[in-house]
Motif scaffolding. Structure first.
Motif, PDB file in Angstrom:
ATOM      1  N   ALA A  42       0.835  -1.205   0.000  1.00  0.00           N
ATOM      2  CA  ALA A  42       0.000   0.000   0.000  1.00  0.00           C
ATOM      3  C   ALA A  42       0.864   1.248   0.000  1.00  0.00           C
ATOM      4  O   ALA A  42       0.540   2.249  -0.654  1.00  0.00           O
ATOM      5  CB  ALA A  42      -0.917  -0.004   1.224  1.00  0.00           C
ATOM      6  N   ALA A  43       1.995   1.192   0.719  1.00  0.00           N
ATOM      7  CA  ALA A  43       2.901   2.336   0.767  1.00  0.00           C
ATOM      8  C   ALA A  43       3.427   2.685  -0.618  1.00  0.00           C
ATOM      9  O   ALA A  43       3.692   3.852  -0.927  1.00  0.00           O
ATOM     10  CB  ALA A  43       4.062   2.026   1.713  1.00  0.00           C
ATOM     11  N   VAL A  44       3.569   1.678  -1.474  1.00  0.00           N
ATOM     12  CA  VAL A  44       4.036   1.895  -2.843  1.00  0.00           C
ATOM     13  C   VAL A  44       2.952   2.574  -3.683  1.00  0.00           C
ATOM     14  O   VAL A  44       3.225   3.477  -4.481  1.00  0.00           O
ATOM     15  CB  VAL A  44       4.428   0.552  -3.504  1.00  0.00           C
ATOM     16  CG1 VAL A  44       4.858   0.772  -4.956  1.00  0.00           C
ATOM     17  CG2 VAL A  44       5.530  -0.131  -2.722  1.00  0.00           C
ATOM     18  N   GLU A  45       1.729   2.134  -3.480  1.00  0.00           N
ATOM     19  CA  GLU A  45       0.634   2.518  -4.376  1.00  0.00           C
ATOM     20  C   GLU A  45       0.029   3.892  -4.074  1.00  0.00           C
ATOM     21  O   GLU A  45      -0.559   4.513  -4.957  1.00  0.00           O
ATOM     22  CB  GLU A  45      -0.460   1.437  -4.315  1.00  0.00           C
ATOM     23  CG  GLU A  45       0.027   0.076  -4.838  1.00  0.00           C
ATOM     24  CD  GLU A  45      -0.866  -1.074  -4.404  1.00  0.00           C
ATOM     25  OE1 GLU A  45      -1.863  -0.810  -3.667  1.00  0.00           O
ATOM     26  OE2 GLU A  45      -0.568  -2.225  -4.766  1.00  0.00           O
ATOM     27  N   VAL A  46       0.170   4.382  -2.855  1.00  0.00           N
ATOM     28  CA  VAL A  46      -0.470   5.646  -2.491  1.00  0.00           C
ATOM     29  C   VAL A  46       0.365   6.839  -2.936  1.00  0.00           C
ATOM     30  O   VAL A  46       1.571   6.725  -3.175  1.00  0.00           O
ATOM     31  CB  VAL A  46      -0.717   5.733  -0.962  1.00  0.00           C
ATOM     32  CG1 VAL A  46      -1.654   4.621  -0.513  1.00  0.00           C
ATOM     33  CG2 VAL A  46       0.602   5.671  -0.194  1.00  0.00           C
ATOM     34  N   GLU A  47      -0.291   7.994  -3.036  1.00  0.00           N
ATOM     35  CA  GLU A  47       0.385   9.210  -3.480  1.00  0.00           C
ATOM     36  C   GLU A  47       1.170   9.885  -2.360  1.00  0.00           C
ATOM     37  O   GLU A  47       2.158  10.590  -2.622  1.00  0.00           O
ATOM     38  CB  GLU A  47      -0.647  10.208  -4.028  1.00  0.00           C
ATOM     39  CG  GLU A  47      -1.365   9.722  -5.284  1.00  0.00           C
ATOM     40  CD  GLU A  47      -2.375  10.731  -5.790  1.00  0.00           C
ATOM     41  OE1 GLU A  47      -2.542  11.786  -5.129  1.00  0.00           O
ATOM     42  OE2 GLU A  47      -2.998  10.475  -6.827  1.00  0.00           O
TER      43      GLU A  47
END
Length: 297
Positions: A42-47
């Motif tokens: 999730a840390a990768v995918e969020v802005e």
């Protein structure tokens, strides 16, 4: 305190991630609650460029490995993992020199340096698939011998060796405790984590990761469950299944490191942007390979 955290989060355009084992107050202020790998992905995918990771050190490290350009904050730097400390990169490197034909499968509950000396990572939910995907006949599973045994008992045509590490929270539970709780709640299904020892796993109705346990309980027609993993998961189970009953397998299923993070810690982590996770780029690059190989599978 909650309002202050929300204001700071909005002001700094930050995101709060919390593991399933965190205290209820932390889970309630988080933007996402899940297991360690789901949170790292999730840390990768969020802005958002600032991530407050409410968990333990190796989890925040995994997020940093996958998201090097983001500022990963760990509210309590002393929140570690005894199992992750049961193996070092030097000892693993020595083993590899003696056993060059052995593939190293590394549980994500490990340090960045240990990951960097491994061939591929795995989680408690995909460990069997990962081991079966390898061409090598000989496997060293690090660092959790209990999860390793769970895989060893199911895998075919592989020789699986086990590092002598274990989760101090799950490993302490005994089969006799399962028998006693089942006597009290005879209609309840027993759901346990594979970090438990072989005897406990053998007495369970379902064995899976925290996310798998949560999903199983949600989808099952049963109404009563005995939960054999860390107490923090009960918050989400009860919240998502208000008409079902959940009983903790043992009052000893408490991870003291997961319970170190308070609202105050999250507040100061956001306010001062402190406890930034840093990883040497060479180590990060080497650790990224095993993580990506797992994610690609």
């Amino acid at each position: 305190m909650v309002n202050e955290i929300k204001n700071l989060k909005k002001k700094k355009k930050a995101l709060i991630l919390a593991h399933n084992y965190q205290i209820p107050e932390i889970q309630e202020i988080a933007d996402m609650v899940g297991d360690s790998l789901a949170l790292s992905k999730a840390a990768v995918e969020v802005e958002e460029k600032i991530i407050v990771f409410c968990g333990v050190h190796f989890m925040a490290e995994s997020a940093k490995i996958l998201s090097p350009s983001k500022k990963i904050l760990l509210p309590v730097m002393e929140a570690g993992c005894p199992m992750a400390d049961m193996i070092t990169e030097d000892k693993l490197r020595e083993y590899k020199m003696r056993n060059p034909d052995t593939a190293i499968v590394c549980y994500v509950n490990s340090s960045a340096k240990v990951k960097s000396e491994s061939d591929i990572c795995c989680t408690s939910s995909n460990s069997l698939d990962i081991v079966n995907s390898l061409e090598e006949d000989k496997i060293m599973f690090v660092p959790d011998k209990n999860l390793g045994n769970f895989v060893k008992d199911k895998v075919k045509n592989k020789r699986v060796e086990l590092w002598p590490g274990f989760c101090i929270t799950h490993h302490k539970i005994e089969g006799l405790e399962v028998d006693k709780v089942k006597e009290i709640y005879p209609f309840a299904e027993v759901l346990v984590h594979p970090e438990c020892n072989r005897e406990v796993v053998g007495k369970a109705d379902f064995v899976g990761s925290t996310s798998q346990i949560i999903n199983y309980a949600k989808e099952s027609p049963k109404e009563e469950f005995i939960i054999g993993t860390e107490i923090g998961v009960l918050h989400k189970l009860k919240k998502e299944n208000p008409n079902k009953k959940f009983y903790l397998l043992s009052h000893r299923l408490i991870c003291v490191n997961m319970k170190k993070t308070s609202l105050k810690d999250v507040y100061y982590a956001l306010k001062d942007e402190k406890h930034v996770i840093e990883i040497q780029e060479e180590v990060r690059q080497k650790a990224l390979g095993p993580l990506n190989r797992m994610l690609n599978l």
